[in-house]
Design a protein around this motif. Structure first.
Motif, PDB file in Angstrom:
ATOM      1  N   GLU A  53      31.374  80.600 -10.113  1.00  0.00           N
ATOM      2  CA  GLU A  53      30.894  80.073  -8.836  1.00  0.00           C
ATOM      3  C   GLU A  53      31.969  79.211  -8.181  1.00  0.00           C
ATOM      4  O   GLU A  53      32.183  79.279  -6.964  1.00  0.00           O
ATOM      5  CB  GLU A  53      29.624  79.252  -9.059  1.00  0.00           C
ATOM      6  CG  GLU A  53      29.003  78.685  -7.795  1.00  0.00           C
ATOM      7  CD  GLU A  53      28.417  79.736  -6.878  1.00  0.00           C
ATOM      8  OE1 GLU A  53      28.205  79.438  -5.688  1.00  0.00           O
ATOM      9  OE2 GLU A  53      28.169  80.864  -7.353  1.00  0.00           O
ATOM     10  N   SER A  56      34.554  81.318  -6.528  1.00  0.00           N
ATOM     11  CA  SER A  56      34.095  81.898  -5.256  1.00  0.00           C
ATOM     12  C   SER A  56      34.164  80.902  -4.109  1.00  0.00           C
ATOM     13  O   SER A  56      34.112  81.300  -2.936  1.00  0.00           O
ATOM     14  CB  SER A  56      32.668  82.422  -5.400  1.00  0.00           C
ATOM     15  OG  SER A  56      31.724  81.361  -5.470  1.00  0.00           O
ATOM     16  N   VAL A 115      34.188  86.721  -0.652  1.00  0.00           N
ATOM     17  CA  VAL A 115      34.607  85.404  -1.152  1.00  0.00           C
ATOM     18  C   VAL A 115      35.669  85.617  -2.227  1.00  0.00           C
ATOM     19  O   VAL A 115      35.815  86.719  -2.769  1.00  0.00           O
ATOM     20  CB  VAL A 115      33.410  84.623  -1.736  1.00  0.00           C
ATOM     21  CG1 VAL A 115      32.373  84.344  -0.664  1.00  0.00           C
ATOM     22  CG2 VAL A 115      32.784  85.377  -2.908  1.00  0.00           C
ATOM     23  N   GLN A 117      37.457  86.111  -5.581  1.00  0.00           N
ATOM     24  CA  GLN A 117      37.034  86.566  -6.902  1.00  0.00           C
ATOM     25  C   GLN A 117      38.264  86.755  -7.773  1.00  0.00           C
ATOM     26  O   GLN A 117      39.283  87.280  -7.323  1.00  0.00           O
ATOM     27  CB  GLN A 117      36.251  87.877  -6.804  1.00  0.00           C
ATOM     28  CG  GLN A 117      34.929  87.770  -6.074  1.00  0.00           C
ATOM     29  CD  GLN A 117      33.879  87.013  -6.855  1.00  0.00           C
ATOM     30  OE1 GLN A 117      33.263  87.541  -7.774  1.00  0.00           O
ATOM     31  NE2 GLN A 117      33.671  85.748  -6.509  1.00  0.00           N
ATOM     32  N   ARG A 146      30.712  88.760  -3.849  1.00  0.00           N
ATOM     33  CA  ARG A 146      30.581  87.493  -4.563  1.00  0.00           C
ATOM     34  C   ARG A 146      30.108  87.661  -6.014  1.00  0.00           C
ATOM     35  O   ARG A 146      30.206  86.721  -6.815  1.00  0.00           O
ATOM     36  CB  ARG A 146      29.641  86.533  -3.831  1.00  0.00           C
ATOM     37  CG  ARG A 146      28.212  86.984  -3.754  1.00  0.00           C
ATOM     38  CD  ARG A 146      27.313  85.867  -3.185  1.00  0.00           C
ATOM     39  NE  ARG A 146      27.144  84.770  -4.121  1.00  0.00           N
ATOM     40  CZ  ARG A 146      27.766  83.591  -4.037  1.00  0.00           C
ATOM     41  NH1 ARG A 146      28.604  83.336  -3.068  1.00  0.00           N
ATOM     42  NH2 ARG A 146      27.530  82.661  -4.930  1.00  0.00           N
TER      43      ARG A 146
END
Length: 205
Positions: A53, A56, A115, A117, A146
């Motif tokens: 997370e 991202s 996003v 990665q 994502r």
């Protein structure tokens, strides 16, 4: 800058082609995770989901986009690799290739908010030292779906996990997400099928 758990960079020479990094040992996540109990294993994966997370949320400006030319190139490399390894039949590969093309086309049409990665987020690129995780090998980082890294981690072909265990990890991940986008996640099933071809018959429960 992004507060990611990565080895410290001591020096960078020749425009980044030669980098001196902190020594984070030689034990990767796969070495440390296999003997864990189910609850400890789940906790470990939850920690890695949290790291994914954070990845991202990195600044988008500095990364290229995982667009159609890149997808086509990597799909071709995958098909050639599976052919060389004789992992699947010729008919399976044809069907898989066609399925990937269809899914990727839909992904590129629907996806508007890529996003950052890692795009190689598996157990061999996660070092463990002193009870802490260190993520390495960021050279393939792109803007992409994502959930790319989550699927890469859970369907890691190097991890000896049953399909039931992988599905349980995904179900647990969903519970941590306030806004889970089922459509975006489903569109990565092509990557899941890759892992099923490679590990499903060996580790299926």
């Amino acid at each position: 800058e992004n507060k990611l758990p990565v080895p410290e960079v001591y020096a960078s020479l020749d425009n980044g082609h030669l980098v001196l990094l902190e020594d984070v040992g030689d034990q990767c996540f796969l070495d440390s995770s296999q003997p864990l109990s189910n609850s400890s294993q789940q906790a470990a994966y939850n920690d890695l989901f949290a790291i994914a997370e954070k990845i991202s949320l990195m600044n988008k400006v500095t990364f290229p986009v995982f667009d159609k030319p890149w997808i086509d190139r990597e799909r071709a490399m995958l098909i050639n690799g599976l052919k060389s390894a004789e992992t699947a039949s010729e008919q399976d590969l044809v069907e898989f290739n066609n399925d990937c093309i269809e899914r990727n086309e839909k992904l590129l049409i629907v996806e508007k908010n890529f996003v950052p990665q890692h795009r190689d987020f598996h157990g061999r690129n996660i070092q463990v030292k002193g009870g802490s995780y260190f993520i390495i090998d960021f050279q393939d980082t792109f803007l992409s779906n994502r959930y790319y890294d989550i699927v890469s981690l859970v369907y890691d072909p190097y991890a000896e996990l049953s399909l039931n265990t992988r599905q349980a990890l995904i179900a647990d991940y969903k519970l941590t997400q306030v806004h889970f986008d089922e459509e975006k996640f489903i569109k990565l099933n092509g990557k899941k099928h890759i892992s099923d071809l490679i590990v499903g018959k060996t580790f299926a429960s």
